[in-house]
Design a protein around this motif. Structure first.
Motif, PDB file in Angstrom:
ATOM      1  N   THR A   1      71.233 -74.306  92.143  1.00 20.83           N
ATOM      2  CA  THR A   1      72.355 -74.447  93.063  1.00 20.83           C
ATOM      3  C   THR A   1      71.892 -74.196  94.493  1.00 20.83           C
ATOM      4  O   THR A   1      72.247 -74.937  95.418  1.00 20.83           O
ATOM      5  N   ALA A   2      71.064 -73.157  94.676  1.00 20.53           N
ATOM      6  CA  ALA A   2      70.536 -72.881  96.005  1.00 20.53           C
ATOM      7  C   ALA A   2      69.643 -74.023  96.472  1.00 20.53           C
ATOM      8  O   ALA A   2      69.734 -74.485  97.612  1.00 20.53           O
ATOM      9  N   ALA A   3      68.787 -74.526  95.566  1.00 16.59           N
ATOM     10  CA  ALA A   3      67.855 -75.585  95.942  1.00 16.59           C
ATOM     11  C   ALA A   3      68.606 -76.868  96.314  1.00 16.59           C
ATOM     12  O   ALA A   3      68.221 -77.582  97.246  1.00 16.59           O
ATOM     13  N   GLN A   4      69.705 -77.146  95.594  1.00 16.73           N
ATOM     14  CA  GLN A   4      70.457 -78.381  95.877  1.00 16.73           C
ATOM     15  C   GLN A   4      71.110 -78.342  97.251  1.00 16.73           C
ATOM     16  O   GLN A   4      71.295 -79.382  97.878  1.00 16.73           O
TER      17      GLN A   4
ATOM     18  N   LEU B   1      61.166 -90.198  83.581  1.00 11.62           N
ATOM     19  CA  LEU B   1      61.085 -91.436  82.793  1.00 11.62           C
ATOM     20  C   LEU B   1      62.409 -92.209  82.796  1.00 11.62           C
ATOM     21  O   LEU B   1      62.408 -93.418  83.030  1.00 11.62           O
ATOM     22  N   PRO B   2      63.574 -91.552  82.592  1.00 14.41           N
ATOM     23  CA  PRO B   2      64.821 -92.310  82.723  1.00 14.41           C
ATOM     24  C   PRO B   2      65.034 -92.852  84.134  1.00 14.41           C
ATOM     25  O   PRO B   2      65.650 -93.907  84.313  1.00 14.41           O
ATOM     26  N   ALA B   3      64.518 -92.138  85.158  1.00 13.62           N
ATOM     27  CA  ALA B   3      64.732 -92.572  86.546  1.00 13.62           C
ATOM     28  C   ALA B   3      64.007 -93.876  86.852  1.00 13.62           C
ATOM     29  O   ALA B   3      64.339 -94.563  87.821  1.00 13.62           O
ATOM     30  N   ILE B   4      63.016 -94.244  86.029  1.00 12.18           N
ATOM     31  CA  ILE B   4      62.336 -95.525  86.242  1.00 12.18           C
ATOM     32  C   ILE B   4      63.343 -96.662  86.082  1.00 12.18           C
ATOM     33  O   ILE B   4      63.333 -97.627  86.840  1.00 12.18           O
ATOM     34  N   GLY B   5      64.257 -96.523  85.110  1.00 13.46           N
ATOM     35  CA  GLY B   5      65.264 -97.561  84.914  1.00 13.46           C
ATOM     36  C   GLY B   5      66.544 -97.299  85.685  1.00 13.46           C
ATOM     37  O   GLY B   5      67.153 -98.215  86.221  1.00 13.46           O
ATOM     38  N   LEU B   6      66.974 -96.043  85.717  1.00 10.14           N
ATOM     39  CA  LEU B   6      68.209 -95.673  86.411  1.00 10.14           C
ATOM     40  C   LEU B   6      67.891 -94.554  87.395  1.00 10.14           C
ATOM     41  O   LEU B   6      67.997 -93.384  87.055  1.00 10.14           O
ATOM     42  N   PRO B   7      67.470 -94.897  88.620  1.00 14.10           N
ATOM     43  CA  PRO B   7      67.156 -93.847  89.584  1.00 14.10           C
ATOM     44  C   PRO B   7      68.397 -93.012  89.914  1.00 14.10           C
ATOM     45  O   PRO B   7      69.520 -93.516  89.774  1.00 14.10           O
ATOM     46  N   PRO B   8      68.202 -91.737  90.322  1.00 14.70           N
ATOM     47  CA  PRO B   8      69.356 -90.916  90.695  1.00 14.70           C
ATOM     48  C   PRO B   8      70.185 -91.654  91.740  1.00 14.70           C
ATOM     49  O   PRO B   8      69.638 -92.148  92.721  1.00 14.70           O
TER      50      PRO B   8
ATOM     51  N   PHE C   1      67.607 -89.594  98.798  1.00 16.92           N
ATOM     52  CA  PHE C   1      68.287 -88.873  97.724  1.00 16.92           C
ATOM     53  C   PHE C   1      67.481 -88.913  96.430  1.00 16.92           C
ATOM     54  O   PHE C   1      67.366 -87.898  95.728  1.00 16.92           O
ATOM     55  N   ALA C   2      66.926 -90.083  96.116  1.00 19.51           N
ATOM     56  CA  ALA C   2      66.160 -90.193  94.864  1.00 19.51           C
ATOM     57  C   ALA C   2      65.007 -89.198  94.861  1.00 19.51           C
ATOM     58  O   ALA C   2      64.780 -88.491  93.862  1.00 19.51           O
ATOM     59  N   VAL C   3      64.287 -89.117  95.976  1.00 21.60           N
ATOM     60  CA  VAL C   3      63.155 -88.188  96.045  1.00 21.60           C
ATOM     61  C   VAL C   3      63.655 -86.741  95.997  1.00 21.60           C
ATOM     62  O   VAL C   3      63.121 -85.911  95.261  1.00 21.60           O
ATOM     63  N   ALA C   4      64.722 -86.467  96.762  1.00 25.20           N
ATOM     64  CA  ALA C   4      65.235 -85.091  96.796  1.00 25.20           C
ATOM     65  C   ALA C   4      65.730 -84.659  95.419  1.00 25.20           C
ATOM     66  O   ALA C   4      65.474 -83.533  94.978  1.00 25.20           O
ATOM     67  N   ALA C   5      66.436 -85.573  94.731  1.00 23.31           N
ATOM     68  CA  ALA C   5      66.977 -85.213  93.416  1.00 23.31           C
ATOM     69  C   ALA C   5      65.847 -84.962  92.431  1.00 23.31           C
ATOM     70  O   ALA C   5      65.876 -83.988  91.667  1.00 23.31           O
ATOM     71  N   LEU C   6      64.830 -85.836  92.432  1.00 22.78           N
ATOM     72  CA  LEU C   6      63.725 -85.653  91.485  1.00 22.78           C
ATOM     73  C   LEU C   6      62.928 -84.388  91.814  1.00 22.78           C
ATOM     74  O   LEU C   6      62.506 -83.664  90.912  1.00 22.78           O
ATOM     75  N   ALA C   7      62.744 -84.107  93.110  1.00 18.44           N
ATOM     76  CA  ALA C   7      62.007 -82.898  93.488  1.00 18.44           C
ATOM     77  C   ALA C   7      62.793 -81.648  93.081  1.00 18.44           C
ATOM     78  O   ALA C   7      62.217 -80.687  92.565  1.00 18.44           O
ATOM     79  N   THR C   8      64.105 -81.677  93.307  1.00 17.24           N
ATOM     80  CA  THR C   8      64.923 -80.508  92.965  1.00 17.24           C
ATOM     81  C   THR C   8      64.952 -80.285  91.458  1.00 17.24           C
ATOM     82  O   THR C   8      64.865 -79.142  90.985  1.00 17.24           O
TER      83      THR C   8
END
Lengths: 58, 261
Positions: free
Chosen positions: B21-24, B151-158, B231-238
Motif C-alpha cells: 500500500t505504501a509502495a503503490q 507472464l500474464p502481462a505479456i498478453g494483458l499488460p496492467p 503505469f505498466a512499468v510502475a505496476a510491474l515494479a511495485t
C-alpha cells in the motif's frame, strides 16, 4: 536433496498436504474476492488494488 | 501445527500488504488518479470519475455498448447475462464497502490480496515439499511474480482506467488460466530435472500466448499512451517489490516462528 528439504517443514506428509490444500483454497478465495469477483461493492473497494496488481478490470 | 503454518502465511501476507500500500502511493495510485481524469471523456466509456460512484450499471453498459463484437460475445457468453441480471435486480449499488475512504478500501484490498497470495505461495510450497526459507524467499517471490504478473502481462499488460479492453469475463478467464499454466510450467522448468519435464514446462508457459489474449477491436483511448507505459512499468515494479517482500518475510516467519527449535 528432496528429503532433506522436506524435513525442515515440521509436518507429517498428510498434514503437509492438508495444510497445503487448505492454504491454496483459502488463498484462491481471497485473491478471487479481492481481484476478480464481479460484485460492484467489491470492485469499487478494491478498484485501485485491482489496477495496481494488473487484474483484468472494467 | 497446521493452523500455525496457515497463520504464519497470513501474517506474512498482511505485512506485505501494508508494504505494498505504501509502495503503490509512490507512483501507481497517482497514475490511476491521473488516468481517471481522461476516462470520462472516452466516447465508449460512461462517466465514472472515481470509484465512489455506483458503477454496476455503468459497467454493464460499457460491456454492451463497446462494439458489435462485444455485444455478440455478451450474447454468447454464459456469464454476462447472469451479471446483468444481478445488476438489474438492484442488489448491488456499488461504492466502497462500509463507507470507507478510497485509501482505506485500497489498504483493505491489499491486505486481503496479500494474505491470499501468501497462502497460495505457502500452499504450493507445502504441496510440492519445498519450504520457503530466508535464503530462498526472494527466489520464491520472484517466481510468484513471474507466474502471477510478468507472464500474464505479456498478453494483458496492467491497464489504467479508461483503457480499451476486450470483454471482462474473457480477460479474467485468460488471466486465471495463464497464471495457473505459468505456475505449473515454472515448477516443471525450475524444480524438475527430467529434460522432458522442462520442455513441457516451457510449452505450458508458452501455450496461453500462442492461443492469444483477448484483445479489444478498437484500441483508441483518450488516456495518453505515456501514462499507460509509465503505469505498466510502475505496476510491474511495485508487484515485484511486493512478491520479494512476501517471499523473504514468509521465509523469515517460517524459520523463526514455525520451525521448532
Amino acid at each position: 536433496m528432496a528429503t532433506s528439504t522436506v524435513s525442515s517443514i515440521p509436518l507429517s506428509l498428510s498434514d503437509r498436504l492438508t495444510a497445503g490444500f487448505v492454504a491454496l483454497m483459502i488463498g484462491a478465495f481471497l485473491v478471487f474476492g479481492a481481484g476478480l469477483a464481479n460484485s460492484a461493492v467489491l470492485h469499487d473497494t478494491a478498484h485501485d488494488t485491482r489496477h495496481a496488481y494488473g487484474f483484468p478490470c472494467h | 501445527m497446521i493452523v500455525k503454518t496457515l497463520l504464519a502465511a497470513i501474517v506474512a501476507g498482511l505485512i506485505s500488504g501494508v508494504f505494498t500500500t505504501a509502495a503503490q502511493e509512490l507512483r501507481v495510485t497517482p497514475l490511476i488518479l491521473h488516468a481517471e481524469e481522461f476516462e470520462g471523456e472516452a466516447p465508449a466509456a460512461p462517466n465514472q470519475p472515481s470509484g465512489q460512484q455506483p458503477a454496476a450499471t455503468d459497467h454493464q453498459h460499457s460491456l454492451n455498448d463497446a462494439s458489435p463484437f462485444g455485444t455478440m460475445l455478451a450474447t454468447l457468453s454464459p456469464i454476462t447475462p447472469a451479471y446483468a441480471h444481478e445488476h438489474e435486480g438492484g442488489h448491488e449499488e456499488g461504492g466502497v464497502m462500509f463507507g470507507m475512504s478510497r485509501f482505506s478500501g485500497t489498504l483493505l484490498a491489499n491486505l486481503v490480496t496479500g494474505a491470499g497470495f501468501s497462502l497460495l505461495l505457502a500452499g504450493v510450497s507445502l504441496v510440492i515439499g519445498y519450504p520457503i526459507t530466508i535464503q530462498n524467499g526472494a527466489l520464491w517471490g520472484a517466481f510468484g511474480w513471474l507466474a502471477v504478473h510478468l507472464l500474464p502481462a505479456i498478453g494483458l499488460p496492467p491497464e489504467l482506467p479508461g483503457f480499451p479492453a476486450a470483454e471482462l469475463g474473457d480477460r479474467q478467464t485468460w488471466w486465471a488460466a495463464t497464471v495457473l499454466l505459468s505456475a505449473v510450467g515454472l515448477y516443471l522448468v525450475a524444480l524438475r530435472r527430467e529434460v522432458i519435464a522442462k520442455i513441457s514446462g516451457l510449452a505450458l508457459i508458452a501455450a496461453p500466448h500462442a492461443y492469444g489474449a483477448p484483445q479489444p477491436l478498437d484500441i483508441s483511448s483518450n488516456v495518453p499512451a505515456v501514462l499507460g507505459a509509465e503505469f505498466a512499468v510502475a505496476a510491474l515494479a511495485t508487484t515485484l517489490a511486493f512478491w520479494l517482500v512476501l517471499g523473504v518475510v514468509s521465509g523469515f516467519i517460517n524459520e523463526r516462528f514455525v520451525k521448532p527449535g
